[in-house]
Design a protein around this motif. Sequence first.
Motif, PDB file in Angstrom:
ATOM      1  N   SER A 200     -31.459  16.497 -41.766  1.00  0.00           N
ATOM      2  CA  SER A 200     -32.647  17.268 -41.399  1.00  0.00           C
ATOM      3  C   SER A 200     -32.461  18.783 -41.477  1.00  0.00           C
ATOM      4  CB  SER A 200     -33.104  16.879 -39.987  1.00  0.00           C
ATOM      5  OG  SER A 200     -32.052  17.022 -39.053  1.00  0.00           O
ATOM      6  N   GLY A 201     -31.253  19.250 -41.799  1.00  0.00           N
ATOM      7  CA  GLY A 201     -31.025  20.688 -41.894  1.00  0.00           C
ATOM      8  C   GLY A 201     -31.291  21.367 -40.558  1.00  0.00           C
ATOM      9  N   GLY A 202     -31.951  22.533 -40.599  1.00  0.00           N
ATOM     10  CA  GLY A 202     -32.323  23.210 -39.359  1.00  0.00           C
ATOM     11  C   GLY A 202     -33.268  22.334 -38.553  1.00  0.00           C
ATOM     12  N   THR A 203     -32.879  22.019 -37.321  1.00  0.00           N
ATOM     13  CA  THR A 203     -33.604  21.016 -36.531  1.00  0.00           C
ATOM     14  C   THR A 203     -33.915  21.550 -35.140  1.00  0.00           C
ATOM     15  OG1 THR A 203     -32.461  19.243 -37.722  1.00  0.00           O
ATOM     16  CG2 THR A 203     -33.522  18.657 -35.634  1.00  0.00           C
ATOM     17  N   LEU A 204     -35.171  21.389 -34.725  1.00  0.00           N
ATOM     18  CA  LEU A 204     -35.642  21.863 -33.427  1.00  0.00           C
ATOM     19  C   LEU A 204     -36.400  20.738 -32.731  1.00  0.00           C
ATOM     20  CD1 LEU A 204     -36.232  24.307 -31.479  1.00  0.00           C
ATOM     21  CD2 LEU A 204     -38.276  24.710 -32.866  1.00  0.00           C
ATOM     22  N   ILE A 205     -36.085  20.481 -31.457  1.00  0.00           N
ATOM     23  CA  ILE A 205     -36.799  19.476 -30.667  1.00  0.00           C
ATOM     24  C   ILE A 205     -37.291  20.116 -29.378  1.00  0.00           C
ATOM     25  CG2 ILE A 205     -36.652  17.276 -29.440  1.00  0.00           C
ATOM     26  CD1 ILE A 205     -34.627  16.332 -31.455  1.00  0.00           C
TER      27      ILE A 205
END
Length: 274
Positions: A200-205
């Motif tokens: 997912s590469g750069g990942t933010l949750i």
Amino acid sequence: MNALQNSSTEILEADVQKNTGDLTLVGSLTQGALLRGKLPSGSKVWLNGKALDTLPSGDFAFGFGRDAKLHHVLEWQLPTVKKRASKPLLLSKREYKLQRIEGVASKYVSPPKTVLERIRKDNRQIAKARASKSKLSAFTQTFILPAKGPISGVYGSQRVFNGEPKRPHFGLDIAGPVGTDIYAPIDGIVRLAHPDMYYSGGTLIIDHGLGVTSTYIHLSSITVNEGEEIKQGQKIAEMGDTGRVTGPHLDWRINWFKERLDPALLVDLEVAEN
């Protein structure tokens, strides 16, 4: 704005609301949907016999995955009543598209053994972020789109990478140039901000309360930090082409704990391309 008080989303189970004056349920009765409900403060709720968490305000949420069975039962008990009320929920069955994608690097289609531990570590971090049971009420807000651009991928589609069938796609893809601003669709708290996961590469949750989270992947940069409280409309990241991609885009996902839901059911997609 509270989605249960002011939303263009159809209010379902109007017969229940009319007959009891107690239950409000907002969402689409279909596979992939997030449902948000409200009862008098102190009420208890069960879905298929399993207790759901509720806020002191009486708000609660639950969701149905891509291939969820169609028949469910919602039960609730008011604080001053001993007997449970119940309502059957019948979901509509959805048909999903077959999406063929060529030009994906072979290392992402069949990853080498040397990266398997990295992938497992990524998955553990993602699972931890999505397991939050916080008492945030942000999930009751009306969602806005996190970015504008052409819709290049939809929820539920079966993906075939370089001719090899893979798992379904669980997000809404919005295409655009690298560096396109991405904004928070509702309030929340950042639970994961990772610059480079394998797939997912750069990942933010972001955590929105009671197991409802949103995920943003393939990011070129992340402009918020883990633990930070954010507000709807705040810039949170920039679009990129990191991880397993064939071009720059945002892959936006919604979860209710482990259930993968369809973001398109929460927003007006016509706004995305205008």
